[in-house]
Design a protein around this motif. Sequence first.
Motif, PDB file in Angstrom:
ATOM      1  N   ARG A 155     -19.755 -45.328 -11.467  1.00 19.27           N
ATOM      2  CA  ARG A 155     -19.263 -44.438 -10.347  1.00 19.27           C
ATOM      3  C   ARG A 155     -18.241 -43.714 -10.419  1.00 19.27           C
ATOM      4  O   ARG A 155     -18.275 -42.504 -10.820  1.00 19.27           O
ATOM      5  N   ALA A 156     -17.085 -44.112 -11.276  1.00 18.47           N
ATOM      6  CA  ALA A 156     -16.308 -43.731 -11.647  1.00 18.47           C
ATOM      7  C   ALA A 156     -16.178 -43.030 -12.791  1.00 18.47           C
ATOM      8  O   ALA A 156     -16.860 -44.030 -13.989  1.00 18.47           O
ATOM      9  N   CYS A 157     -15.570 -41.856 -12.936  1.00 18.61           N
ATOM     10  CA  CYS A 157     -15.305 -41.697 -14.234  1.00 18.61           C
ATOM     11  C   CYS A 157     -14.749 -42.532 -15.414  1.00 18.61           C
ATOM     12  O   CYS A 157     -13.509 -43.043 -15.344  1.00 18.61           O
ATOM     13  N   GLN A 158     -15.031 -42.010 -16.798  1.00 17.65           N
ATOM     14  CA  GLN A 158     -15.005 -43.257 -17.732  1.00 17.65           C
ATOM     15  C   GLN A 158     -13.065 -43.153 -18.225  1.00 17.65           C
ATOM     16  O   GLN A 158     -12.280 -44.378 -18.129  1.00 17.65           O
ATOM     17  N   GLU A 159     -12.208 -41.725 -17.551  1.00 17.97           N
ATOM     18  CA  GLU A 159     -10.954 -41.883 -18.039  1.00 17.97           C
ATOM     19  C   GLU A 159     -10.536 -42.966 -16.795  1.00 17.97           C
ATOM     20  O   GLU A 159      -9.486 -43.205 -17.151  1.00 17.97           O
ATOM     21  N   PHE A 160     -11.393 -42.889 -16.202  1.00 13.29           N
ATOM     22  CA  PHE A 160     -10.783 -43.631 -14.819  1.00 13.29           C
ATOM     23  C   PHE A 160     -10.520 -45.450 -14.719  1.00 13.29           C
ATOM     24  O   PHE A 160      -9.075 -45.765 -15.154  1.00 13.29           O
ATOM     25  N   VAL A 196      -7.560 -33.814  -6.274  1.00 12.25           N
ATOM     26  CA  VAL A 196      -6.879 -35.139  -6.883  1.00 12.25           C
ATOM     27  C   VAL A 196      -7.480 -35.898  -6.067  1.00 12.25           C
ATOM     28  O   VAL A 196      -7.483 -37.655  -6.423  1.00 12.25           O
ATOM     29  N   GLU A 197      -7.638 -35.800  -4.644  1.00 14.04           N
ATOM     30  CA  GLU A 197      -7.938 -36.920  -3.310  1.00 14.04           C
ATOM     31  C   GLU A 197      -9.787 -36.564  -3.537  1.00 14.04           C
ATOM     32  O   GLU A 197      -9.644 -38.370  -3.637  1.00 14.04           O
ATOM     33  N   PHE A 198     -10.662 -36.100  -3.937  1.00  9.75           N
ATOM     34  CA  PHE A 198     -11.698 -36.072  -3.631  1.00  9.75           C
ATOM     35  C   PHE A 198     -12.213 -35.585  -4.615  1.00  9.75           C
ATOM     36  O   PHE A 198     -13.611 -34.959  -4.008  1.00  9.75           O
ATOM     37  N   GLY A 199     -11.978 -35.403  -5.384  1.00  9.66           N
ATOM     38  CA  GLY A 199     -13.342 -34.548  -6.301  1.00  9.66           C
ATOM     39  C   GLY A 199     -13.951 -35.610  -7.495  1.00  9.66           C
ATOM     40  O   GLY A 199     -14.001 -37.128  -7.757  1.00  9.66           O
ATOM     41  N   LEU A 200     -15.154 -34.405  -7.203  1.00 13.40           N
ATOM     42  CA  LEU A 200     -16.329 -35.827  -8.686  1.00 13.40           C
ATOM     43  C   LEU A 200     -16.130 -35.032  -9.411  1.00 13.40           C
ATOM     44  O   LEU A 200     -15.941 -33.598  -9.669  1.00 13.40           O
ATOM     45  N   ILE A 201     -16.964 -35.211 -10.829  1.00 20.40           N
ATOM     46  CA  ILE A 201     -16.996 -34.856 -12.391  1.00 20.40           C
ATOM     47  C   ILE A 201     -18.544 -34.998 -12.829  1.00 20.40           C
ATOM     48  O   ILE A 201     -18.789 -36.289 -12.168  1.00 20.40           O
ATOM     49  N   ALA A 202     -19.002 -33.735 -13.268  1.00 19.38           N
ATOM     50  CA  ALA A 202     -20.399 -33.694 -13.257  1.00 19.38           C
ATOM     51  C   ALA A 202     -20.345 -34.519 -15.025  1.00 19.38           C
ATOM     52  O   ALA A 202     -19.836 -33.476 -16.306  1.00 19.38           O
ATOM     53  N   THR A 203     -20.259 -35.633 -15.984  1.00 26.12           N
ATOM     54  CA  THR A 203     -20.726 -35.822 -16.849  1.00 26.12           C
ATOM     55  C   THR A 203     -22.137 -35.496 -17.370  1.00 26.12           C
ATOM     56  O   THR A 203     -22.749 -35.258 -16.592  1.00 26.12           O
ATOM     57  N   GLY A 204     -22.292 -35.894 -18.309  1.00 26.24           N
ATOM     58  CA  GLY A 204     -23.323 -36.520 -19.798  1.00 26.24           C
ATOM     59  C   GLY A 204     -24.504 -37.190 -19.444  1.00 26.24           C
ATOM     60  O   GLY A 204     -26.004 -37.506 -18.814  1.00 26.24           O
ATOM     61  N   GLY A 209     -24.100 -38.201 -16.264  1.00 28.15           N
ATOM     62  CA  GLY A 209     -23.993 -38.145 -14.401  1.00 28.15           C
ATOM     63  C   GLY A 209     -22.409 -37.607 -13.615  1.00 28.15           C
ATOM     64  O   GLY A 209     -22.344 -37.464 -14.247  1.00 28.15           O
ATOM     65  N   MET A 210     -22.679 -37.629 -12.349  1.00 26.69           N
ATOM     66  CA  MET A 210     -21.973 -37.082 -11.635  1.00 26.69           C
ATOM     67  C   MET A 210     -21.168 -38.769 -11.433  1.00 26.69           C
ATOM     68  O   MET A 210     -21.451 -39.664 -11.075  1.00 26.69           O
ATOM     69  N   ARG A 211     -19.519 -38.739 -11.425  1.00 26.16           N
ATOM     70  CA  ARG A 211     -18.959 -40.401 -11.093  1.00 26.16           C
ATOM     71  C   ARG A 211     -17.655 -39.388 -10.648  1.00 26.16           C
ATOM     72  O   ARG A 211     -17.516 -37.983 -10.275  1.00 26.16           O
ATOM     73  N   ILE A 212     -17.259 -39.777 -10.114  1.00 25.52           N
ATOM     74  CA  ILE A 212     -15.933 -40.303  -9.083  1.00 25.52           C
ATOM     75  C   ILE A 212     -14.808 -39.461 -10.211  1.00 25.52           C
ATOM     76  O   ILE A 212     -13.748 -40.563 -10.783  1.00 25.52           O
ATOM     77  N   TYR A 213     -13.641 -39.216  -9.269  1.00 25.37           N
ATOM     78  CA  TYR A 213     -12.176 -39.090 -10.070  1.00 25.37           C
ATOM     79  C   TYR A 213     -11.337 -39.611  -8.801  1.00 25.37           C
ATOM     80  O   TYR A 213      -9.482 -39.605  -9.434  1.00 25.37           O
ATOM     81  N   GLY A 214     -11.351 -38.520  -7.989  1.00 26.23           N
ATOM     82  CA  GLY A 214     -10.614 -38.435  -7.387  1.00 26.23           C
ATOM     83  C   GLY A 214     -10.127 -40.090  -6.083  1.00 26.23           C
ATOM     84  O   GLY A 214     -11.122 -40.979  -6.241  1.00 26.23           O
ATOM     85  N   ALA A 215      -9.297 -40.260  -5.896  1.00 31.24           N
ATOM     86  CA  ALA A 215      -8.328 -41.242  -5.555  1.00 31.24           C
ATOM     87  C   ALA A 215      -8.307 -42.058  -4.469  1.00 31.24           C
ATOM     88  O   ALA A 215      -8.614 -43.040  -3.959  1.00 31.24           O
ATOM     89  N   GLY A 216      -8.899 -40.827  -3.015  1.00 36.15           N
ATOM     90  CA  GLY A 216      -9.107 -41.071  -2.569  1.00 36.15           C
ATOM     91  C   GLY A 216     -10.588 -42.113  -1.476  1.00 36.15           C
ATOM     92  O   GLY A 216     -11.601 -42.200  -1.307  1.00 36.15           O
ATOM     93  N   GLU A 236     -16.193 -30.053 -14.172  1.00 35.76           N
ATOM     94  CA  GLU A 236     -16.788 -30.043 -15.201  1.00 35.76           C
ATOM     95  C   GLU A 236     -15.832 -31.034 -16.020  1.00 35.76           C
ATOM     96  O   GLU A 236     -17.054 -31.917 -17.191  1.00 35.76           O
ATOM     97  N   SER A 237     -14.707 -30.567 -15.855  1.00 34.86           N
ATOM     98  CA  SER A 237     -13.870 -31.495 -17.210  1.00 34.86           C
ATOM     99  C   SER A 237     -12.440 -31.292 -16.264  1.00 34.86           C
ATOM    100  O   SER A 237     -11.755 -30.714 -15.761  1.00 34.86           O
ATOM    101  N   PHE A 238     -11.275 -32.153 -16.846  1.00 34.34           N
ATOM    102  CA  PHE A 238     -10.417 -31.523 -16.715  1.00 34.34           C
ATOM    103  C   PHE A 238     -10.386 -30.809 -17.508  1.00 34.34           C
ATOM    104  O   PHE A 238      -8.739 -29.867 -17.208  1.00 34.34           O
ATOM    105  N   GLU A 239     -10.013 -30.715 -18.530  1.00 33.92           N
ATOM    106  CA  GLU A 239      -9.863 -28.801 -18.896  1.00 33.92           C
ATOM    107  C   GLU A 239      -9.850 -27.786 -18.195  1.00 33.92           C
ATOM    108  O   GLU A 239      -9.362 -26.931 -18.300  1.00 33.92           O
ATOM    109  N   GLN A 240     -10.904 -28.206 -17.425  1.00 32.02           N
ATOM    110  CA  GLN A 240     -11.492 -26.969 -16.561  1.00 32.02           C
ATOM    111  C   GLN A 240     -10.636 -26.798 -15.907  1.00 32.02           C
ATOM    112  O   GLN A 240     -10.356 -26.017 -15.107  1.00 32.02           O
TER     113      GLN A 240
END
Length: 298
Positions: A57-62, A184-192, A194-201, A246-250
Motif C-alpha cells: 500500500r505504501a510506496c517502497q521509498e516509504f 505531502v499529506e494526502f498524495g498517491l503515487i502510481a508505480t509499476g 500499482g497505486m501506492r500511498i506516500y502522503g503522511a496523513g 508518477e514519481s518524486f522527480e515529477q
Amino acid sequence: METTAVPRKVEHQQTDRGYVPVYATGVVEQPWASYTRTDHAVWDTLFERQCEMLPGRACQEFLDGVAKFGLGDGGIPKFADLNQVLGRTTGWELVAVEGLLPDEVFFDHLANRRFPVSWWIRKPEQLDYLSEPDLFHDLFGHVPLLLNPVFADYMQAYGRGGMKAFAIGPEALMNLTRLYWYTVEFGLIATGEGMRIYGAGIVSSKGESIYSLDADAPNRIGFDLERVMNTRYRIDTYQQTYFVIESFEQLFEATTPDFTPIYARLRERTAHAAADVLATDRVYHRGSREGFATNADT
Ligand code: PHE
Ligand code: FE
C-alpha cells in the motif's frame, strides 16, 4: 552534523502538557524520559498496526525509510538517534515542538532542512482520530520519506517557497497550502506495481490507508500543479479527491518554476470544490461520491 542555532527563549506558556518554555523557533528538547509506559505502548500499537497493512500500500521509498530508521525497535524513538541516520543520509534534522507552529516559523525550519515533530503522543482512546498532529503522525507519517533524496529536496524547496508565498499574501499562501495538503499529506503515487500511498496523513491513518486506495467514493486524478493549487480540501473527513504523481522527480520538477505568475493567475479564478472532476483532468478513477459530506470544504 550541523547544529540548530540556539533557540531564543520567548516566554513560558501553559499548555495541555504543563508549563513549558516556548522559543521563537518553537523548538523544545524531546522530553524522552517523561514518556509513560502507556505512551510507549500507544506507539508500538500504532506502529504494528500500520506496518501490517502498509506493504503493498505504501510506496517502497516509504517502507525503505521505516526499515532504515529501525522505527519498530519498540517504544518511542529518540530523535537524537534518528538524527544520526538522517544527518548522514540527506542532512535533515528532527526538532521537537509542542505542536503546530506559525506558518513562517514552520517554513523557516523546512528551508533549513529541520523537520518539526510534535513530541507528545495521543492517548489510547485516540488511536483512530486526532484533530491535531501528534508524534505518531509527524514521525511515522512524515519522517521516513525524508531519507529519500528527491523528496528531501522537495520539502526544503517547499519551505523556501513558503517564505515567498508568506511575503506575497494570504491567497498565495492558501494556494501553496493546498499543494502541501494534496502531496505531502494526502498524495498517491502510481508505480509499476500499482497505486501506492506516500502522503503522511494517509500513511499514519489505518482507515484512510484503506480508503484512499480501495474505496469507490473518492476521485483519483493525475497531478497537475495549478489544478492542485486551486482545489479546496477537507479537514474533517477522508479526502474526496486524491492527486496521483508518477514519481518524486515529477513532483520536484513540476514545482521548480517560480510560482509568482501562478499565484497571480489563480487570484482571478474561483477554486474547485474538493469533489469536482474537470473535463481537463487525467482521471485514474472517477469517484462514486458515496457518503460524501456536502457542506463546504476548506
Ligand atoms: N518554485 C516555488 C516558488 O517559486 C517554490 C516551491 C518549490 C514550492 C517546491 C513548493 C514546492 O514559489
Ligand atoms: Fe502532517
